[in-house]
Design an enzyme around this catalytic site. Structure first.
Site, short mmCIF file in Angstrom:
data_model
loop_
_atom_site.label_atom_id
_atom_site.label_comp_id
_atom_site.label_asym_id
_atom_site.label_seq_id
_atom_site.Cartn_x
_atom_site.Cartn_y
_atom_site.Cartn_z
CG LEU A 1 43.49 26.69 36.25
CD1 LEU A 1 43.26 26.20 37.66
CD2 LEU A 1 43.82 28.18 36.26
CB ALA B 1 46.93 27.26 28.95
CE LYS B 2 45.95 32.15 33.23
NZ LYS B 2 45.28 33.04 34.18
NE ARG C 1 36.73 18.03 34.57
CZ ARG C 1 35.59 18.14 33.91
NH1 ARG C 1 34.82 17.07 33.68
NH2 ARG C 1 35.18 19.31 33.46
CG ASP D 1 28.29 78.17 40.44
OD1 ASP D 1 27.63 78.78 39.59
OD2 ASP D 1 29.37 78.60 40.91
CG ASP E 1 29.97 74.39 45.72
OD1 ASP E 1 30.87 74.93 45.07
OD2 ASP E 1 28.94 73.88 45.21
CG ASP F 1 26.43 71.33 43.49
OD1 ASP F 1 27.56 71.80 43.70
OD2 ASP F 1 25.87 71.38 42.39
C1 GDG Z 1 37.24 24.95 36.15
C2 GDG Z 1 36.97 25.50 34.75
C3 GDG Z 1 38.95 26.96 35.08
C4 GDG Z 1 44.72 17.58 35.31
N1 GDG Z 1 45.16 16.32 35.16
C5 GDG Z 1 45.87 16.02 36.25
C6 GDG Z 1 45.89 17.12 37.08
N2 GDG Z 1 45.18 18.08 36.48
C7 GDG Z 1 44.98 19.43 37.01
C8 GDG Z 1 45.69 20.47 36.16
C9 GDG Z 1 44.88 21.72 36.49
C10 GDG Z 1 43.49 21.17 36.78
O1 GDG Z 1 43.62 19.78 36.98
C11 GDG Z 1 42.56 21.40 35.63
O2 GDG Z 1 42.29 22.76 35.59
P1 GDG Z 1 41.40 23.45 34.47
O3 GDG Z 1 41.48 24.91 34.61
O4 GDG Z 1 41.86 22.98 33.15
O5 GDG Z 1 39.90 22.93 34.69
P2 GDG Z 1 38.91 22.62 35.97
O6 GDG Z 1 39.63 22.64 37.24
O7 GDG Z 1 38.23 21.37 35.65
O8 GDG Z 1 37.67 23.64 36.03
C12 GDG Z 1 38.27 25.98 34.15
C13 GDG Z 1 39.08 26.41 36.47
O9 GDG Z 1 37.83 25.95 36.99
C14 GDG Z 1 39.60 27.46 37.45
O10 GDG Z 1 38.73 28.51 37.57
O11 GDG Z 1 40.23 27.23 34.58
O12 GDG Z 1 38.01 26.60 32.90
O13 GDG Z 1 36.37 24.53 33.92
O14 GDG Z 1 45.38 22.35 37.63
O15 GDG Z 1 47.02 20.52 36.54
N3 GDG Z 1 46.56 17.16 38.24
C15 GDG Z 1 47.23 16.03 38.62
N4 GDG Z 1 47.23 14.91 37.84
C16 GDG Z 1 46.57 14.86 36.67
O16 GDG Z 1 46.59 13.84 36.01
N5 GDG Z 1 47.93 16.03 39.75
#
Ligand code: GDG
Length: 731
Positions: free
Chosen positions: A375, A377-378, A272, A499, A497, A678
């Site tokens: 997220l 990254a995951k 974002r 002690d 008990d 105790d």
């Molecule tokens: C908070 C915390 C924490 C992004 N571009 C598009 C799109 N996305 C989706 C991604 C991801 C989500 O948006 C972004 O997730 P993040 O974890 O990076 O960040 P946030 O949701 O802003 O915020 C963050 C999170 O809460 C959870 O606790 O990880 O650190 O800031 O899922 O895939 N999805 C689609 N099109 C896009 O262009 N459909």
């Protein structure tokens, strides 16, 4: 029936006006999926703002009716509230402060007042939905005051809170003029969850410095209420990302994009628009990379998706302009007819397109300056079905604490980033597969559903601890009740008990032997034919026999290793030698579930909990928790809990007072049961006693006993009053 209410600033659906009518756009976000298993069930509810200011009363009523069908309850905010509470205090005060961008923080009194008003608005609406016995789960930085506001109205209700963004260090948090009110607001919760151990540590340190309240293993005592604080990294819906990555629509998109982009290796970034994401720093690193390693020209492209956000707000507008300039400069300087260094999109994409990007990318660049978790990254990892790809990850993202097989970088270190880009592009396939496999296995296990389940379990756990703390003092009325039950019973069983319970002494056997008063009490009590008295102690059998051998009672020595029934011979309470393992294994499984990277090793006669791959600090914290938790199951002679190098080992199988009590009680059938003790070894006795037993804890630490007394002299007084009962007195 008790229900669960989820509360967040935004509902998992967005209302949008089209052709004069409101339409409902569901959120595909991870949180909405994960919490779906909760709020869609039975009478549960998700409460929040529907994402748009609705003015007309009729439109509001329609929205309430429609959302109710999907178990949602909207909180309507005016344009002014959105400006001051949401864009103002939440996004221009808390967001920069919590992400260590203090220079961007606005300290506006009117924002703060609006934040308080809107949190109160949420509280008022939530109070109307709430009934005693409900559970409430509040999300994120927009609602930091809400837990305490609800607590005021419902002192006993279960309140959980999760912060999705980082919690800053005390030195940063203290800069907020309203820091104490914010903390006290959060402390209305019973359980507070953070993504990482560092966030949790920072929070505890602020509570300590600003409110003067310490903690023990993450538990804060607020008067008679205990608050639990813990690290609970949020996972993703792993199966969803893996499934979409195999979907024909995704594959078709991948082929189309690949044809358009050509055969260059793709480095991908998705964020974002936000200064916390480190987008300009990443672009500068990419520029330097192309200058330093010109052989990568035409070979590598950066595919950069920036999702529009707040771009009319000053700082965001400037950031957008900076990114536009940098992309323009790099593409202007390096582009060739057949090659564009950066494919830049300032827009969002549907899920399948995103998934195609994840599939195509050789390298993902997740390089925020600061991020609660991240997220993306995951999701990248879950989408890599062929296990080929490399993640370059900022150590400032919460995700870095779990994904240690990524290439970790400091986003302020441009030289390191450049080296990381090269290392990622040149990593041998075998190594890529090995790393991805480890990370995929971890993400599969610690997925969003696991996270939701764990959160609820932790909330229930602290609630049960709070209840256990409510052990009543044995006052006059309760003592009368006990005496009456004793008097009316024809058969009685009394576990005592030694002690600390019958005498003030611990340790020194010379000093601890029974004095005349105690001898007299024991004599009278045990001579009564209606009574079966059991002395249950950690002492060795020889000592107990010397002290009590002459009385008509039973003895349990060494915490339950030895039993002597009414003057008969001592015998061991034989156990299967592996019996203890299941219980301990359950405890260890619970710790593995809460501690990514840890695992259990099964040995023939011991269990070992390993934490060498756990986030630094968290492993040590869990060890302290684990060893104190295991005390309940261990005893000097039986289970040994040993702390080694990044391991905790539980050795040998023996018994404890609880098991001994259970065995002793197996065929017992009395009209009156009582137990007094105790220390922690007696907790097992209390738990093993029947529901209607009078269990008495000596001292004021938390206990499973029903009643508590101050010290051994109170126990003696009670026993004297029982044996001098007029009807029964034996003189
Ligand atoms: C908070 C915390 C924490 C992004 N571009 C598009 C799109 N996305 C989706 C991604 C991801 C989500 O948006 C972004 O997730 P993040 O974890 O990076 O960040 P946030 O949701 O802003 O915020 C963050 C999170 O809460 C959870 O606790 O990880 O650190 O800031 O899922 O895939 N999805 C689609 N099109 C896009 O262009 N459909």
């Amino acid at each position: 029936m008790p229900k669960t209410i989820i509360v967040s600033n935004r509902l998992p659906v967005k209302l949008k006006k089209e052709d004069g009518k409101y339409i409902y756009i569901p959120s595909e976000g991870g949180l909405a999926t994960g919490l779906g298993s909760i709020y869609k069930e039975g009478g549960n509810i998700w409460m929040g703002w529907p994402g748009v200011a609705i003015e007309e009363e009729k439109d509001k009523q329609d929205a309430i009716e429609n959302l109710k069908k999907s178990n949602m309850s909207p909180v309507f905010l005016t344009e002014k509230e959105i400006e001051e509470y949401y864009e103002g205090f939440s996004n221009e005060t808390l967001w920069p402060n919590f992400h260590y961008f203090n220079q961007y923080a606005e300290y506006e009194e009117r924002y703060w007042q609006a934040y308080k008003r809107v949190n109160q608005k949420f509280a008022d609406q939530l109070s109307e939905l709430t009934e005693e016995g409900d559970k409430i789960w509040i999300h994120d930085y927009q609602l930091l005051l809400l837990p305490a506001l609800i607590r005021e109205k419902y002192p006993k209700i279960s309140i959980g809170f999760f912060l999705h963004i980082p919690f800053p260090s005390y030195e940063t948090f203290r800069l907020l003029p309203w820091r104490r009110e914010l903390l006290m607001g959060m402390l209305g919760s019973d359980f507070l969850g953070f993504h990482t151990y560092d966030d949790m540590r920072h929070f505890l340190s602020s509570v300590n410095r600003l409110a003067g309240i310490g903690n023990s293993h993450g538990q804060i005592s607020l008067g008679s209420r205990k608050v639990l604080v813990d690290a609970l990294p949020m996972g993703i819906d792993y199966d969803k990302y893996a499934t979409v990555a195999a979907d024909p629509e995704t594959l078709e998109k991948e082929v189309r994009y690949r044809t358009l982009i050509g055969e260059t290796k793709i480095m991908l970034s998705i964020d974002r628009l936000d200064y916390s994401k480190g987008i300009p720093q990443r672009l500068r690193a990419f520029e330097l990379f192309l200058q330093r390693y010109p052989e990568y020209k035409e070979k590598v492209s950066l595919l950069m998706v920036v999702v529009p956000s707040r771009d009319q707000v000053g700082k965001y507008k400037e950031l957008k302009e900076e990114i536009d300039l940098l992309v323009g400069r790099i593409n202007g300087n390096f582009s060739r007819m057949i090659w564009t260094p950066i494919h830049y999109f300032y827009r969002s994409f549907p899920l399948h397109a995103l998934s195609a990007f994840y599939r195509m990318a050789k390298v993902a660049l997740v390089t925020p300056m600061r991020d609660g978790m991240n997220l993306v990254a995951k999701e990248f990892i879950a989408s890599k079905l062929n296990k080929k790809g490399v993640l370059v990850l900022s150590e400032m993202a919460g995700a870095s604490k779990e994904l240690s097989e990524a290439i970790l970088i400091n986003p302020n270190n441009i030289e390191q980033m450049v080296r990381a880009f090269k290392q990622a592009l040149e990593m041998p396939e075998k190594e890529q597969i090995k790393n991805l496999e480890v990370m995929q296995n971890s993400l599969k296990r610690y997925n969003i559903h696991h996270w939701v389940k764990l959160f609820m379990e932790r909330l229930d756990y602290i609630k049960s601890q709070q209840l256990a703390l409510q052990t009543k003092i044995l006052d006059e009325a309760s003592q009368l009740l006990l005496e009456e039950a004793y008097r009316n019973a024809e058969s009685r069983i009394i576990f005592l008990d030694y002690d600390g319970t019958l005498t003030p002494f611990h340790g020194d056997p010379q000093q601890a032997s029974p004095d005349d008063e105690l001898k007299n009490i024991i004599l009278k009590l045990s001579e009564n034919p209606k009574n079966q008295v059991v002395i249950i102690s950690g002492r060795d059998k020889e000592t107990l026999e010397r002290w009590f051998g002459q009385y008509s009672l039973d003895l349990i020595a060494e915490h339950g290793v030895w039993l002597r029934l009414h003057g008969k011979k001592w015998k061991t309470l034989a156990m299967l030698k592996d019996n203890w393992k299941k219980d301990i294994n359950d405890v260890l499984e619970d710790y593995v579930g809460r501690t990514p990277g840890s695992f259990i090793e099964q040995k023939d006669y011991s269990l070992v909990w390993h934490y060498r791959k756990v986030e630094t600090g968290l492993g040590e914290l869990r060890t302290r928790e684990l060893t104190s938790h295991l005390k309940y199951l261990a005893s000097d002679q039986n289970l040994h809990v040993l702390e080694g190098d990044m391991v905790v080992e539980i050795k040998s199988s023996e018994v404890n007072k609880g098991r001994a009590t259970q065995k002793w009680l197996k065929d017992a059938n009395a009209e009156f049961y009582m137990a007094a003790g105790d220390d922690w070894t007696d907790e097992d006795t209390f738990k093993a006693m029947p529901e209607n037993a009078f269990t008495i804890k000596v001292g004021n630490t938390p206990s499973a006993a029903k009643y508590s007394v101050t010290d051994y002299s109170d126990v003696r007084k009670l026993l004297i009053s029982l044996c001098t009962n007029k009807k029964e007195a034996i003189t």
